[in-house]
Design a protein around this motif. Structure first.
Motif, PDB file in Angstrom:
ATOM      1  N   LEU A  21       0.823  -1.206   0.000  1.00 44.79           N
ATOM      2  CA  LEU A  21       0.000   0.000   0.000  1.00 44.79           C
ATOM      3  C   LEU A  21       0.860   1.260   0.000  1.00 44.79           C
ATOM      4  N   GLU A  22       1.993   1.204   0.696  1.00 45.33           N
ATOM      5  CA  GLU A  22       2.928   2.336   0.713  1.00 45.33           C
ATOM      6  C   GLU A  22       3.501   2.579  -0.680  1.00 45.33           C
ATOM      7  N   ILE A  23       3.945   1.547  -1.340  1.00 49.34           N
ATOM      8  CA  ILE A  23       4.498   1.672  -2.695  1.00 49.34           C
ATOM      9  C   ILE A  23       3.423   2.121  -3.680  1.00 49.34           C
ATOM     10  N   LYS A  24       2.238   1.565  -3.530  1.00 46.20           N
ATOM     11  CA  LYS A  24       1.120   1.950  -4.398  1.00 46.20           C
ATOM     12  C   LYS A  24       0.813   3.436  -4.251  1.00 46.20           C
ATOM     13  N   GLN A  25       0.797   3.928  -3.029  1.00 42.26           N
ATOM     14  CA  GLN A  25       0.531   5.342  -2.789  1.00 42.26           C
ATOM     15  C   GLN A  25       1.643   6.217  -3.378  1.00 42.26           C
ATOM     16  N   ASN A  26       2.906   5.805  -3.218  1.00 44.43           N
ATOM     17  CA  ASN A  26       4.021   6.567  -3.773  1.00 44.43           C
ATOM     18  C   ASN A  26       3.972   6.593  -5.305  1.00 44.43           C
ATOM     19  N   LEU A  27       3.621   5.471  -5.915  1.00 46.22           N
ATOM     20  CA  LEU A  27       3.493   5.435  -7.372  1.00 46.22           C
ATOM     21  C   LEU A  27       2.352   6.323  -7.861  1.00 46.22           C
ATOM     22  N   PHE A  28       1.250   6.312  -7.130  1.00 47.28           N
ATOM     23  CA  PHE A  28       0.121   7.152  -7.506  1.00 47.28           C
ATOM     24  C   PHE A  28       0.478   8.626  -7.398  1.00 47.28           C
ATOM     25  N   GLU A  29       1.189   8.996  -6.317  1.00 51.93           N
ATOM     26  CA  GLU A  29       1.606  10.391  -6.158  1.00 51.93           C
ATOM     27  C   GLU A  29       2.616  10.788  -7.224  1.00 51.93           C
ATOM     28  N   ALA A  30       3.518   9.878  -7.606  1.00 49.64           N
ATOM     29  CA  ALA A  30       4.495  10.179  -8.644  1.00 49.64           C
ATOM     30  C   ALA A  30       3.825  10.357 -10.002  1.00 49.64           C
TER      31      ALA A  30
END
Length: 169
Positions: free
Chosen positions: A157-166
């Motif tokens: 979920l952390e990586i998913k959120q970072n990818l979405f923000e990027a």
């Protein structure tokens, strides 16, 4: 006023679940038969890994445990409480209890608008499941699987959120 009553009831329910969890450890609860398995399989394997790694890994199948050896290796070499059976079991109980907190943090990451006490109450369900409790109290291998699964979901979920923000930038 009504929401304060619900908040108090929820907090009391969570406290009672915590109390029953640690009371179960003190009473040596054994709902699904983890006690004999601990003394027949888990504890001898951890002690054998501490004595002779190569012998134990080569003869792992003869010990009769049906799990992978990672749990036993981690606890033999990284758990400072693996010298005495009761202290080892208490350390696994505390790690299992921390799994509940990590689960609630994972839920909070996925549902940021939810009330945290509701997420604590939801995640405390694992503390009343008989297989989770017995595995925690008797130092069995299953709860490490739950811990690693919940950690994997949290970091996903952390990586998913970072990818979405990027991607939005």
């Amino acid at each position: 006023m009504q929401s304060n009553k619900f908040l108090i009831v929820k907090a009391l329910l969570i406290f009672l679940i915590f109390l029953s969890f640690f009371l179960g450890f003190n009473l040596r609860e054994n709902a699904v038969g983890g006690g004999p398995d601990f003394y027949n399989f888990t504890w001898p394997l951890i002690q054998s890994f501490k004595e002779d790694f190569i012998y134990t890994i080569n003869n792992y199948g003869t010990f009769g445990d049906g799990s992978y050896p990672l749990f036993h290796i981690i606890n033999a070499y990284l758990n400072p409480f693996s010298d005495h059976d009761l202290s080892f079991q208490l350390s696994i109980t505390i790690i299992s209890f921390l799994t509940f907190f990590i689960f609630s943090l994972t839920l909070k990451k996925n549902f940021p608008n939810a009330n945290f006490i509701d997420l604590l109450l939801l995640s405390s369900v694992i503390l009343v499941m008989p297989f989770f409790r017995t595995s925690a109290f008797w130092g069995q291998t299953e709860n490490f699987g739950w811990l690693f699964l919940i950690l994997a979901i949290y970091f996903f979920l952390e990586i998913k959120q970072n990818l979405f923000e990027a991607n939005t930038k």
